[in-house]
Enzyme design. Structure first.
Site, PDB file in Angstrom:
ATOM      1  N   HIS A 191      68.793  55.332  30.797  1.00 27.65           N
ATOM      2  CA  HIS A 191      69.435  55.115  31.786  1.00 27.65           C
ATOM      3  C   HIS A 191      70.176  53.617  31.733  1.00 27.65           C
ATOM      4  O   HIS A 191      71.200  53.424  32.165  1.00 27.65           O
ATOM      5  CB  HIS A 191      68.606  55.565  32.889  1.00 27.65           C
ATOM      6  CG  HIS A 191      68.607  56.749  33.478  1.00 27.65           C
ATOM      7  ND1 HIS A 191      67.432  57.627  33.770  1.00 27.65           N
ATOM      8  CD2 HIS A 191      69.522  57.677  33.439  1.00 27.65           C
ATOM      9  CE1 HIS A 191      67.757  58.633  33.966  1.00 27.65           C
ATOM     10  NE2 HIS A 191      69.082  58.743  33.720  1.00 27.65           N
ATOM     11  N   ARG A 298      74.041  58.916  41.108  1.00 23.97           N
ATOM     12  CA  ARG A 298      72.696  59.088  40.640  1.00 23.97           C
ATOM     13  C   ARG A 298      71.815  58.297  41.878  1.00 23.97           C
ATOM     14  O   ARG A 298      71.441  57.190  41.640  1.00 23.97           O
ATOM     15  CB  ARG A 298      72.114  58.465  39.311  1.00 23.97           C
ATOM     16  CG  ARG A 298      72.877  59.107  38.124  1.00 23.97           C
ATOM     17  CD  ARG A 298      72.347  58.316  36.873  1.00 23.97           C
ATOM     18  NE  ARG A 298      72.509  59.227  35.719  1.00 23.97           N
ATOM     19  CZ  ARG A 298      73.452  59.273  34.844  1.00 23.97           C
ATOM     20  NH1 ARG A 298      74.378  58.236  34.972  1.00 23.97           N
ATOM     21  NH2 ARG A 298      73.491  59.851  33.950  1.00 23.97           N
ATOM     22  N   ARG A 332      73.894  63.307  43.849  1.00 20.40           N
ATOM     23  CA  ARG A 332      72.857  64.176  43.496  1.00 20.40           C
ATOM     24  C   ARG A 332      71.688  63.877  44.110  1.00 20.40           C
ATOM     25  O   ARG A 332      71.260  62.545  44.240  1.00 20.40           O
ATOM     26  CB  ARG A 332      72.631  63.746  41.817  1.00 20.40           C
ATOM     27  CG  ARG A 332      71.334  64.544  41.076  1.00 20.40           C
ATOM     28  CD  ARG A 332      71.270  64.093  39.627  1.00 20.40           C
ATOM     29  NE  ARG A 332      70.639  62.819  39.529  1.00 20.40           N
ATOM     30  CZ  ARG A 332      70.659  62.502  38.261  1.00 20.40           C
ATOM     31  NH1 ARG A 332      70.954  63.241  37.183  1.00 20.40           N
ATOM     32  NH2 ARG A 332      70.286  61.033  37.930  1.00 20.40           N
ATOM     33  N   GLU A 429      70.906  71.553  33.226  1.00 25.72           N
ATOM     34  CA  GLU A 429      70.406  70.599  32.356  1.00 25.72           C
ATOM     35  C   GLU A 429      69.192  71.052  31.736  1.00 25.72           C
ATOM     36  O   GLU A 429      68.599  70.160  30.988  1.00 25.72           O
ATOM     37  CB  GLU A 429      70.322  69.038  32.912  1.00 25.72           C
ATOM     38  CG  GLU A 429      69.353  69.011  34.142  1.00 25.72           C
ATOM     39  CD  GLU A 429      69.389  67.812  34.884  1.00 25.72           C
ATOM     40  OE1 GLU A 429      69.603  66.733  34.163  1.00 25.72           O
ATOM     41  OE2 GLU A 429      69.059  67.783  36.124  1.00 25.72           O
ATOM     42  N   ASN A 452      72.871  65.359  28.999  1.00 31.61           N
ATOM     43  CA  ASN A 452      72.024  64.336  28.464  1.00 31.61           C
ATOM     44  C   ASN A 452      70.276  65.108  28.373  1.00 31.61           C
ATOM     45  O   ASN A 452      69.594  64.900  27.150  1.00 31.61           O
ATOM     46  CB  ASN A 452      71.496  63.090  29.136  1.00 31.61           C
ATOM     47  CG  ASN A 452      72.815  62.483  29.624  1.00 31.61           C
ATOM     48  OD1 ASN A 452      73.747  62.655  28.719  1.00 31.61           O
ATOM     49  ND2 ASN A 452      73.010  61.735  30.420  1.00 31.61           N
ATOM     50  N   ASP A 453      70.045  65.761  29.222  1.00 33.09           N
ATOM     51  CA  ASP A 453      68.845  66.546  29.305  1.00 33.09           C
ATOM     52  C   ASP A 453      68.925  67.743  28.468  1.00 33.09           C
ATOM     53  O   ASP A 453      67.885  68.114  27.952  1.00 33.09           O
ATOM     54  CB  ASP A 453      68.304  66.494  30.851  1.00 33.09           C
ATOM     55  CG  ASP A 453      67.651  65.483  31.446  1.00 33.09           C
ATOM     56  OD1 ASP A 453      66.866  64.669  30.682  1.00 33.09           O
ATOM     57  OD2 ASP A 453      67.939  65.037  32.526  1.00 33.09           O
ATOM     58  N   ARG A 463      65.008  61.819  24.811  1.00 29.91           N
ATOM     59  CA  ARG A 463      66.280  60.852  24.565  1.00 29.91           C
ATOM     60  C   ARG A 463      66.096  59.552  24.691  1.00 29.91           C
ATOM     61  O   ARG A 463      66.955  58.603  24.487  1.00 29.91           O
ATOM     62  CB  ARG A 463      67.159  61.424  25.831  1.00 29.91           C
ATOM     63  CG  ARG A 463      66.536  61.343  27.274  1.00 29.91           C
ATOM     64  CD  ARG A 463      67.395  62.075  28.328  1.00 29.91           C
ATOM     65  NE  ARG A 463      68.189  61.096  29.048  1.00 29.91           N
ATOM     66  CZ  ARG A 463      68.772  61.201  30.082  1.00 29.91           C
ATOM     67  NH1 ARG A 463      68.409  62.552  30.816  1.00 29.91           N
ATOM     68  NH2 ARG A 463      69.617  60.446  30.679  1.00 29.91           N
ATOM     69  N   CYS A 500      78.665  66.040  33.527  1.00 26.17           N
ATOM     70  CA  CYS A 500      78.468  64.709  33.696  1.00 26.17           C
ATOM     71  C   CYS A 500      77.582  64.124  32.873  1.00 26.17           C
ATOM     72  O   CYS A 500      77.195  62.998  33.156  1.00 26.17           O
ATOM     73  CB  CYS A 500      78.028  64.679  35.075  1.00 26.17           C
ATOM     74  SG  CYS A 500      76.274  65.764  35.370  1.00 26.17           S
TER      75      CYS A 500
HETATM   76  C1  PEP Z   1      72.037  64.494  32.243  1.00 28.08           C
HETATM   77  O1  PEP Z   1      70.810  64.883  32.128  1.00 28.08           O
HETATM   78  O2  PEP Z   1      72.993  64.949  31.707  1.00 28.08           O
HETATM   79  C2  PEP Z   1      72.599  63.642  33.321  1.00 28.08           C
HETATM   80  C3  PEP Z   1      73.690  63.390  33.558  1.00 28.08           C
HETATM   81  O3  PEP Z   1      71.549  63.201  34.372  1.00 28.08           O
HETATM   82  P1  PEP Z   1      70.458  61.924  33.864  1.00 28.08           P
HETATM   83  O4  PEP Z   1      71.251  61.222  32.939  1.00 28.08           O
HETATM   84  O5  PEP Z   1      70.848  61.093  34.992  1.00 28.08           O
HETATM   85  O6  PEP Z   1      69.168  62.601  33.552  1.00 28.08           O
HETATM   86 MG    MG Z   2      69.360  64.710  33.840  1.00 26.06          MG
END
Ligand code: PEP
Ligand code: MG
Length: 579
Positions: A191, A298, A332, A429, A452-453, A463, A500
């Site tokens: 993050h 976020r 979100r 995700e 990402n997740d 990650r 996203c």
């Molecule tokens: C994701 O998981 O791709 C996402 C956009 O949310 P975050 O990065 O906040 O987990």
């Molecule tokens: Mg996520």
């Protein structure tokens, strides 16, 4: 639930539990100008004196309440505060190394711990926890002093070198003074890295022991493009980097020329480019880079700046809508761990798989209700969209939709004004949600793929852990296959789907996503111009066909090289003039 441990004192107690949490005080290593050294020593001595006063007050209260016999336990700490080994040595380090008091205390702590560890006497050994306690108190007193360094009061423009930064630290940070960020831990989808990108601040993560190796105050060059941190570089090296930076800045300015133009591919497919944001003030950056809305807000970062009641959230979401007018704002719902939502619960052995986000709904509805109320009310003022994270599939969605309906009903019965029809989206995700996207469609107005997740869970790669960063492969054939499945189901169900996650902001990967069917890509605002450039130069029918052919390949490297060859013309549009 039963937890087991070792009994160390006999007896039974029955009563209400009070859970205590200790604040973590970030420790900076600063190099002081010679004329600031004596002031710093005085700051240290004041913090020691304040700590002594507090301890004496505690001891006096304890003597009154439970008798002098028990108050002696604070004598050890009071003695430590007076001890030349602690106070004088710390002052000596400040004077000798020209460092700040916090850092000097950290050094003393390490030396004294080594000493305590050498004791064979159990009683003496145990005094090391007293040492931590007393040093923690002095640090808190230093942090409370108005003239000390803190994340909110950085001493001039700096390259921040840190092990990591928690969301609340990031919220507190004086970003205007941060020129770059170097992190021991983390990775691209960590993050803090995402935040740095949003703000256009160069950052390098996964440096392992940068905090140990960079001397305080040392000149460093941080190259966020190549992932380098050069410590104490020579003058020609600095000059070379400055020239490179100027070229990059010129390139950024030329990319901005497409700001007012839409992102449409050569074969006429329109893809909306939106911004991800963590803080409300990023809306201005989003507009500056030509974002067509906020695709992911976020919201949990708001909590780093103190808890928010319904009214404050309502005002904030409303302001975001004003700032982004006439574009949509996608908020979100809290994506937090249990310790943030319901403090005091047992910690999760594996937080990435634990009871986070909406899994806390039944345990802590009070955390979600004010947010949903604020969103439903704010949606009256503009195109607000609500996005539910971290759902496994249709049964999870049914639960949160019921909660949303209940919340709307509550507003209805109070006679409040709210938007009954605001679009409700689901983040894709978790692989199970991607595989069963079609089942989610009847209860979802739109989907937003959180790559990402999704990648972390599909490939079983943390990650945030730099040790496995090379295994985190967005172009792994399995990731592509899962994306194809998800996009195809969304198309069949007639639901719009966007992305996203960080893939959306990468030029090559953004093409792949658009080729597969994404009609909305949400990314760090600074990534928008480059993605727009490649999209405008691409033929998406060709991209799709090239991507589907890549599914047969057996490694991410093979997929990438195949796609780079196939799509080199469009990619060249973004690379032109890069170096
Ligand atoms: C994701 O998981 O791709 C996402 C956009 O949310 P975050 O990065 O906040 O987990
Ligand atoms: Mg996520």
């Amino acid at each position: 639930m039963e937890l087991t441990g070792n009994g160390v004192s006999p007896g039974i107690a029955v009563g209400q539990a009070l859970v205590m949490e200790r604040e973590r005080v970030p420790v900076f290593r600063l190099l002081l100008a010679p004329d600031a050294v004596e002031r710093e020593v005085q700051r240290l001595l004041r913090a020691v004196a304040a700590s002594r006063k507090q301890l004496e007050a505690i001891k006096a209260r304890l003597s009154r309440e439970v008798g002098a016999l028990h108050a002696y336990i604070f004598d050890a700490q009071l003695l430590m505060l007076e001890d030349p080994l602690l106070r004088d040595r710390a002052a000596g380090i400040v004077r000798q190394d020209h460092v700040n008091a916090e850092w000097a205390l950290r050094q003393v702590s390490e030396q004294l711990h080594a000493l305590f560890d050498g004791f064979t006497d159990e009683y003496l050994k145990e005094r090391s926890s007293d040492l931590d306690d007393v040093l923690g108190r002095v640090l808190l007193n230093l942090a409370g002093a108005a003239d000390g360094p803190s994340l909110a009061r950085l001493p001039g423009p700096v390259v921040l070198v840190a092990q990591d930064l928690t969301p609340s630290e990031a919220a507190e940070l004086d970003w205007a003074k941060v020129m770059g960020i170097a992190l021991d831990g983390g990775s691209r989808t960590y993050h803090t890295a995402i935040l740095a990108r949003s703000r256009g601040i160069p950052a390098v993560a996964g440096l392992r022991d940068a905090t140990q190796r960079v001397p305080p105050g040392a000149l460093v060059v941080l190259d966020g493009t190549q992932g380098r941190l050069v410590v104490e570089p020579s003058e020609p090296v600095v000059a070379g980097f400055r020239a490179l930076r100027e070229r990059q800045q010129r390139r950024e300015i030329s990319l901005q020329s497409t700001r007012g133009e839409p992102a449409a591919s050569r074969d006429g497919v329109r893809v909306a480019l939106l911004a991800n944001a963590e803080f409300a003030e990023e809306a201005a950056t989003a507009m500056q880079y030509g974002a067509e809305g906020i695709g992911l807000f976020r919201s949990e970062y708001l909590l780093g700046r103190g808890s928010l009641d319904e009214e404050r959230q309502y005002e904030l979401y409303r302001r975001l809508l004003d700032q982004m007018h006439p574009h949509p704002v996608t908020v979100r719902v809290w994506d937090l761990g249990p310790e943030d939502i319901a403090p005091g619960g047992p910690s999760s052995p594996n937080p990435a798989l634990g009871p986070r986000a909406l899994r806390m709904l039944s345990r802590a509805p009070g955390a979600f209700r004010p947010q949903l109320r604020a969103l439903l009310r704010a949606a009256v003022h503009g195109p607000l969209r609500i996005l539910f994270p971290f759902l496994r599939g249709a049964s999870d969605l049914a639960e949160v939709r019921a909660f949303l309906a209940e919340t709307a009903q509550e507003l209805e019965s109070e006679g409040r004004v709210y938007a009954a029809e605001l679009p409700v989206g689901v983040m894709i995700e978790i692989p199970s949600a991607a595989l069963t996207l079609g089942q989610l469609a009847p209860a979802a107005d739109f989907f937003s793929i959180g790559t990402n997740d999704l990648i972390q869970y599909l490939l079983a790669v943390d990650r945030a852990d730099p040790r496995v960063a090379s295994l985190y492969e967005p172009l792994h054939p399995a990731v592509l296959a899962l994306l194809v499945t998800a996009f195809d189901q969304a198309r069949a169900a007639g639901r719009p789907v966007g992305v996203c996650g960080e893939m959306a902001g990468d030029p090559l990967q953004s093409l792949v996503l658009a080729g597969l069917g994404a009609r909305e890509l949400s990314m760090s605002p600074t990534a928008i111009p480059r993605v727009k450039q490649v999209l405008r130069a691409a033929d998406l029918a060709h991209v799709r066909e090239a991507t589907l052919r890549a599914l047969r390949l057996s490694s991410a490297a093979a997929v990438e090289s195949h796609l780079r060859t196939e799509l080199h013309e469009a990619l060249a549009a973004a690379d032109a003039g890069e170096s």
